[in-house]
Design a protein around this motif. Structure first.
Motif, mmCIF file in Angstrom:
data_model
loop_
_atom_site.group_PDB
_atom_site.id
_atom_site.type_symbol
_atom_site.label_atom_id
_atom_site.label_comp_id
_atom_site.label_asym_id
_atom_site.label_seq_id
_atom_site.Cartn_x
_atom_site.Cartn_y
_atom_site.Cartn_z
ATOM 1 N N LEU A 1 -13.187 92.609 -71.418
ATOM 2 C CA LEU A 1 -12.930 91.727 -70.277
ATOM 3 C C LEU A 1 -13.874 92.066 -69.143
ATOM 4 O O LEU A 1 -14.239 93.237 -68.962
ATOM 5 C CB LEU A 1 -11.493 91.879 -69.775
ATOM 6 C CG LEU A 1 -10.392 91.061 -70.467
ATOM 7 C CD1 LEU A 1 -9.036 91.522 -69.975
ATOM 8 C CD2 LEU A 1 -10.570 89.574 -70.183
ATOM 9 N N GLY A 2 -14.250 91.066 -68.375
ATOM 10 C CA GLY A 2 -15.064 91.300 -67.194
ATOM 11 C C GLY A 2 -14.589 90.439 -66.044
ATOM 12 O O GLY A 2 -14.246 89.265 -66.239
ATOM 13 N N VAL A 3 -14.527 91.025 -64.855
ATOM 14 C CA VAL A 3 -14.171 90.292 -63.630
ATOM 15 C C VAL A 3 -15.252 90.599 -62.617
ATOM 16 O O VAL A 3 -15.403 91.759 -62.201
ATOM 17 C CB VAL A 3 -12.784 90.716 -63.102
ATOM 18 C CG1 VAL A 3 -12.452 89.958 -61.820
ATOM 19 C CG2 VAL A 3 -11.703 90.479 -64.159
ATOM 20 N N PHE A 4 -16.027 89.580 -62.225
ATOM 21 C CA PHE A 4 -17.181 89.806 -61.367
ATOM 22 C C PHE A 4 -17.231 88.786 -60.237
ATOM 23 O O PHE A 4 -16.948 87.596 -60.443
ATOM 24 C CB PHE A 4 -18.492 89.687 -62.168
ATOM 25 C CG PHE A 4 -18.572 90.585 -63.358
ATOM 26 C CD1 PHE A 4 -18.889 91.926 -63.206
ATOM 27 C CD2 PHE A 4 -18.326 90.109 -64.630
ATOM 28 C CE1 PHE A 4 -18.955 92.768 -64.295
ATOM 29 C CE2 PHE A 4 -18.398 90.937 -65.737
ATOM 30 C CZ PHE A 4 -18.715 92.279 -65.565
ATOM 31 N N GLU A 5 -17.619 89.246 -59.073
ATOM 32 C CA GLU A 5 -17.882 88.320 -57.969
ATOM 33 C C GLU A 5 -19.213 87.624 -58.212
ATOM 34 O O GLU A 5 -20.205 88.261 -58.587
ATOM 35 C CB GLU A 5 -17.932 89.065 -56.639
ATOM 36 C CG GLU A 5 -18.143 88.143 -55.446
ATOM 37 C CD GLU A 5 -18.193 88.890 -54.124
ATOM 38 O OE1 GLU A 5 -18.165 88.220 -53.075
ATOM 39 O OE2 GLU A 5 -18.245 90.140 -54.135
ATOM 40 N N ILE A 6 -19.245 86.318 -58.012
ATOM 41 C CA ILE A 6 -20.488 85.567 -58.107
ATOM 42 C C ILE A 6 -21.171 85.676 -56.746
ATOM 43 O O ILE A 6 -20.690 85.113 -55.755
ATOM 44 C CB ILE A 6 -20.233 84.092 -58.481
ATOM 45 C CG1 ILE A 6 -19.513 84.017 -59.832
ATOM 46 C CG2 ILE A 6 -21.539 83.314 -58.531
ATOM 47 C CD1 ILE A 6 -19.094 82.620 -60.222
ATOM 48 N N GLU A 7 -22.256 86.395 -56.687
ATOM 49 C CA GLU A 7 -22.849 86.747 -55.396
ATOM 50 C C GLU A 7 -23.797 85.660 -54.896
ATOM 51 O O GLU A 7 -25.001 85.857 -54.731
ATOM 52 C CB GLU A 7 -23.555 88.091 -55.504
ATOM 53 C CG GLU A 7 -22.564 89.227 -55.805
ATOM 54 C CD GLU A 7 -23.153 90.590 -55.592
ATOM 55 O OE1 GLU A 7 -24.391 90.706 -55.583
ATOM 56 O OE2 GLU A 7 -22.382 91.545 -55.416
ATOM 57 N N ASP A 8 -23.223 84.471 -54.654
ATOM 58 C CA ASP A 8 -24.007 83.366 -54.103
ATOM 59 C C ASP A 8 -23.389 82.824 -52.826
ATOM 60 O O ASP A 8 -23.778 81.763 -52.345
ATOM 61 C CB ASP A 8 -24.149 82.247 -55.148
ATOM 62 C CG ASP A 8 -22.796 81.682 -55.589
ATOM 63 O OD1 ASP A 8 -21.749 82.173 -55.093
ATOM 64 O OD2 ASP A 8 -22.786 80.757 -56.423
ATOM 65 N N GLY A 9 -22.424 83.571 -52.287
ATOM 66 C CA GLY A 9 -21.772 83.148 -51.049
ATOM 67 C C GLY A 9 -20.661 82.138 -51.239
ATOM 68 O O GLY A 9 -20.054 81.688 -50.260
ATOM 69 N N SER A 10 -20.351 81.773 -52.478
ATOM 70 C CA SER A 10 -19.342 80.742 -52.736
ATOM 71 C C SER A 10 -17.915 81.278 -52.653
ATOM 72 O O SER A 10 -16.968 80.498 -52.530
ATOM 73 C CB SER A 10 -19.565 80.135 -54.123
ATOM 74 O OG SER A 10 -19.325 81.101 -55.149
ATOM 75 N N GLY A 11 -17.732 82.596 -52.752
ATOM 76 C CA GLY A 11 -16.400 83.171 -52.780
ATOM 77 C C GLY A 11 -15.735 83.094 -54.136
ATOM 78 O O GLY A 11 -14.569 83.478 -54.280
ATOM 79 N N LEU A 12 -16.468 82.618 -55.144
ATOM 80 C CA LEU A 12 -15.908 82.490 -56.476
ATOM 81 C C LEU A 12 -16.074 83.780 -57.272
ATOM 82 O O LEU A 12 -17.023 84.538 -57.053
ATOM 83 C CB LEU A 12 -16.574 81.348 -57.235
ATOM 84 C CG LEU A 12 -16.299 79.928 -56.733
ATOM 85 C CD1 LEU A 12 -17.130 78.920 -57.522
ATOM 86 C CD2 LEU A 12 -14.814 79.597 -56.828
#
Length: 293
Positions: free
Chosen positions: A38-49
């Motif tokens: 499993l992986g849980v990662f912040e998408i580092e594009d400023g979207s907050g997703l």
């Protein structure tokens, strides 16, 4: 010799917020069949997703995934089947030797292409994460080359988030008298680092430890040089601890940054007492050279 994996499946989704993403990841562990990873990662594009992904060796239950996505306010899962693959052969096709200043990073399948007079670092295709074949690691090696050109000679070096330890090995090769520590949060990465040291004839020359950030006695410092080739978020969080571990006038080589993220990281380190001493862009990636004091 091949390393062929059977067919596998991935299931990926995105949703806003760290807490919800981590809760969804925990709930996925109860699926039947359960994911093998499993992986849980912040998408580092400023979207907050945040991205939540599962890796399965049996076809996942599509209906159960749809219910989970709806329950947690996530987008519908995208499920993909990956065919049986000889990953070592695939990597070898893509893993060409990389030259960064005096450094030459290669796999054993390219040993006959090694030029004379270079600092050669062998990374096998089966251990190919963090090999120098990525703009971030290559940028770190070139920043090290810049320090060598200045006559910089550290007595103590740390490679935080070392992966295959290619940066720690590079430092030990050019600073043989220096004390070098390589750390990673992942126990498997520490084992890979130690294996790479052995195949390069460097067993026992670098201390390899499992640690998150500087949370280990071996990383108390002070260090004259620290490599941190990780991600923007951890780098920003690590800035105060980095300031405590780097000696006055010491250097930190920071990478794992998209070009648009470099200013934010530089600002965080300036606030912690560093000043920017160099910056290099390679494609989409930036490497920062920071100097403390």
């Amino acid at each position: 010799m091949t390393d062929i994996t059977p067919a596998t499946w991935t299931a990926l989704t995105t949703l806003p917020g760290r807490d919800a993403a981590e809760a969804l990841g925990e709930r996925m562990e109860l699926l039947d069949p359960a994911p093998d990873g499993l992986g849980v990662f912040e998408i580092e594009d400023g979207s907050g997703l945040w991205e939540v992904g599962g890796y399965f060796t049996e076809a996942p239950d599509g209906a159960a995934l749809a219910l989970l996505a709806a329950a947690f306010g996530a987008k519908p899962f995208t499920v993909s089947e990956l065919p049986p693959t000889d990953w070592v052969a695939e990597v070898r096709r893509e893993l060409h030797p990389v030259e960064a200043g005096r450094f030459f990073v290669y796999g054993s399948h390219d040993a006959d292409r090694m030029p004379e007079g270079r600092v050669a670092l062998l990374i096998e295709a089966a251990m190919a994460f963090g090999t120098g074949h990525h703009g971030t690691t290559q940028g770190c090696l070139l920043a090290l080359e810049d320090l060598l050109a200045e006559g910089f000679a550290p007595g103590a070096v740390a490679d935080v988030g070392a992966g295959t330890a290619v940066l720690a090995m590079a430092a030990k090769r050019v600073f043989p008298e220096a004390h070098v520590v390589a750390s990673d949060i992942d126990a498997v990465a520490v084992e890979v680092a130690e294996a790479n040291l052995r195949v390069n004839g460097m067993a026992g020359t670098v201390d390899c430890v499992e640690a998150a950030g500087f949370d280990h006695a071996a990383l108390a410092g002070p260090f004259d040089l620290v490599f941190a080739n990780i991600l923007k978020g951890p780098l920003v969080e690590m800035a105060p601890a980095m300031a405590g571990a780097v000696a006055p006038e010491g250097r930190a080589i920071l990478s794992g940054l998209l070009n648009a993220q470099a200013d934010e990281v530089s600002d965080a380190y300036r606030a912690a007492g560093f000043r920017e001493a160099g910056r290099r862009e390679l494609g989409d990636w930036t490497t920062l050279l920071m100097r403390r004091g």
